[in-house]
Write a protein that holds these residues in place. Sequence first.
Motif, PDB file in Angstrom:
ATOM      1  N   MET A 364      79.037  59.889 -38.518  1.00 52.87           N
ATOM      2  CA  MET A 364      80.358  58.229 -38.999  1.00 52.87           C
ATOM      3  C   MET A 364      81.551  58.886 -38.858  1.00 52.87           C
ATOM      4  O   MET A 364      82.405  58.319 -38.697  1.00 52.87           O
ATOM      5  CB  MET A 364      80.028  58.098 -39.857  1.00 52.87           C
ATOM      6  CG  MET A 364      78.243  56.896 -40.749  1.00 52.87           C
ATOM      7  SD  MET A 364      79.063  55.753 -39.277  1.00 52.87           S
ATOM      8  CE  MET A 364      79.653  54.559 -40.009  1.00 52.87           C
ATOM      9  N   ASP A 385      80.293  45.943 -33.546  1.00 49.71           N
ATOM     10  CA  ASP A 385      80.002  46.804 -34.038  1.00 49.71           C
ATOM     11  C   ASP A 385      79.310  47.628 -33.698  1.00 49.71           C
ATOM     12  O   ASP A 385      78.079  47.195 -33.867  1.00 49.71           O
ATOM     13  CB  ASP A 385      81.264  47.064 -35.136  1.00 49.71           C
ATOM     14  CG  ASP A 385      81.499  48.571 -35.919  1.00 49.71           C
ATOM     15  OD1 ASP A 385      81.600  49.540 -35.005  1.00 49.71           O
ATOM     16  OD2 ASP A 385      81.578  48.561 -36.838  1.00 49.71           O
ATOM     17  N   ILE A 387      76.528  50.689 -36.155  1.00 44.43           N
ATOM     18  CA  ILE A 387      76.269  51.345 -37.734  1.00 44.43           C
ATOM     19  C   ILE A 387      75.565  53.422 -37.454  1.00 44.43           C
ATOM     20  O   ILE A 387      74.561  52.926 -35.920  1.00 44.43           O
ATOM     21  CB  ILE A 387      75.594  50.807 -38.628  1.00 44.43           C
ATOM     22  CG1 ILE A 387      74.418  50.395 -38.334  1.00 44.43           C
ATOM     23  CG2 ILE A 387      76.732  49.760 -39.124  1.00 44.43           C
ATOM     24  CD1 ILE A 387      73.524  49.713 -39.433  1.00 44.43           C
ATOM     25  N   LYS A 389      72.624  55.160 -38.193  1.00 43.62           N
ATOM     26  CA  LYS A 389      71.811  55.246 -39.281  1.00 43.62           C
ATOM     27  C   LYS A 389      70.029  56.037 -39.072  1.00 43.62           C
ATOM     28  O   LYS A 389      70.123  56.428 -37.615  1.00 43.62           O
ATOM     29  CB  LYS A 389      70.511  53.799 -39.066  1.00 43.62           C
ATOM     30  CG  LYS A 389      71.794  52.554 -39.838  1.00 43.62           C
ATOM     31  CD  LYS A 389      71.026  51.187 -39.878  1.00 43.62           C
ATOM     32  CE  LYS A 389      69.016  51.349 -40.251  1.00 43.62           C
ATOM     33  NZ  LYS A 389      68.914  49.795 -40.904  1.00 43.62           N
TER      34      LYS A 389
END
Length: 611
Positions: A364, A385, A387, A389
Amino acid sequence: MQKTLLAVSVSSLMLLQACSEPEATSAPANTVTTETAAKAVKEQSAEDIYKAMADNYFNDVLALEPIYATYVGVNDYNDQFGGALTEEYLKQRHELNSKYLKQAKAIDADKLPKNLQLSFDMFIYDRHMDLVAESYPEHFMPMNQFYSTVISMVQLGSGESAQPFKTVEDYQNWLGRLSGFINWVKLAQVRMDEGIKSKVVLPKVLVERIIPQLDAQLVETASDSLFYTPISSLPEDFSDQDKAALTKEYTALIQDELLPSLTQLRDYFKDTYLPHARASDGWWGLPNGKEWYQTLANRHTTTTMPVDEIHQIGLSEVSRILSEMDKVREQVGFEGDLTAFFASLSSEPEYFFEDRQGLIDGYMALKDSINKELPKYFNVMPKADYIVKPVESFREKSAAGASYQSPAVDGSRPGVFYINTYNLKAQPKWGMTTLSLHEAAPGHHFQIAIKQELTGIPEFQRFQGYTAFEEGWALYAEYLGIEMGLFKDPYQYFGKLSDEMLRAMRLVVDTGLHSKGWSREQAIQYMKDNSPMAESDIVAEVERYMAIPGQALSYKIGQLTILKLRADAESELGDKFDLKGFHDQILTTGSLPMAVMEKKIARWVESELAK
């Protein structure tokens, strides 16, 4: 159920029918005559005819492939699993490709706008390749440890993938799809029986990998099943009556039908299929295996390169990258040879995170630092966007080290950069920059998200993908990281070389396994000798190549093609060359076969020179 497919005008439909159907000797008074339709065809532009045909094709594909429709954001078929392995499905797929190839060939491509000429070339290429693929009995091996319909259904049923679970109808749709999946499980065994008779079967070790994947789904009660997940998270606004009814239906279907079906499939693999699995590890061990493999190599690389040539390119690239790695060893002052350097980087605690969350947090933070550099190199960037995980626990043992899942087409879900946290020793800190560039931005996330967001092109073009283009771009994105100043740390640069080495080794190992008679053990040893990869990763990689031959060739071949296109454009344009403009050309027409992309860049160079 109300259909919401792409709008196609009645006149366009009639035009297409006129192009593809034989003339009638007579027609009822209330129908359009052949002469009228033929006249209408003449009055329509090639652009109108092509767009109508392409839209019709995409609609027909969605109807034939309902799960694909869900993934691209069309929810009209969410209650259907699809025919998949049935004879009717195979016939319909053949007729679809044959019909639309014939219709496309009737269009005068020279009269299309230049952007649609690229689309047209892509369409023709796809139909030819799909028809060639029908020559081989792929349906006799309907699943493997890497691409498993069972795992795909678990992911869809989790509520965290493309299948929606927002309304009561959504929940009922999934029950319908799950029933279709149960039928598929039975038919898959019939197809594998045919494969046994035809000697078209998986290698023994891959079957041994599938069995524990199925074991993981065999729980005591329905409520323990991953397929029960939607019931565990029923929306609060559902009525008590709906909640009770859905809980009862899900419990009954899972307990009484799904779990027994999966148990039967596990037992089939263990007791029936495994004894007949083949001893050979490569495609050469199948009937017409070498010819089949060459076809797969052509399809995945979107080239006509002979596999022997690909093998030699791989050997050359491995040698070059080893030399670069040794320079890094000297730069950091490591005392010992390259093999010892590999061992150090693969084992010293300082190169690894101590916990899973630390690894995710590291990616991140890296996302933020990369994002700051991107505007300097791109005019066009995705609206969506992404993310970061961890890979879900139920598939982490056999999943790749990292992967990317595209965002929802409607913008309701971001892209996902999955990191496998199962073995932290397989996720070194020095490999993070290059992996993020590849899987996320500006790699897969840019290429795939931008493609989905395109307008003014046929819908099939927004969702069609070619591994050589997509993986070639992602590997090019790793190369671009050098220019972006992201590899100033020699260890991070070594990580870039290590990942590039993986793609180079793939050219050698994939062709070695499937064309040159290499064993699994020989392929594993080759990768051990030429990289610092964790052994668990090497084993997973080699078994992946065994399962999906030719796919691994596309990365390096695609990257080398894009780099050559850029070098040629820079040479011809000189001071007129604009890197952002080049990236626009690569990214703004979707995924293209390499030959079509070469044609596009040539046209761009010509237009830039004319300015």
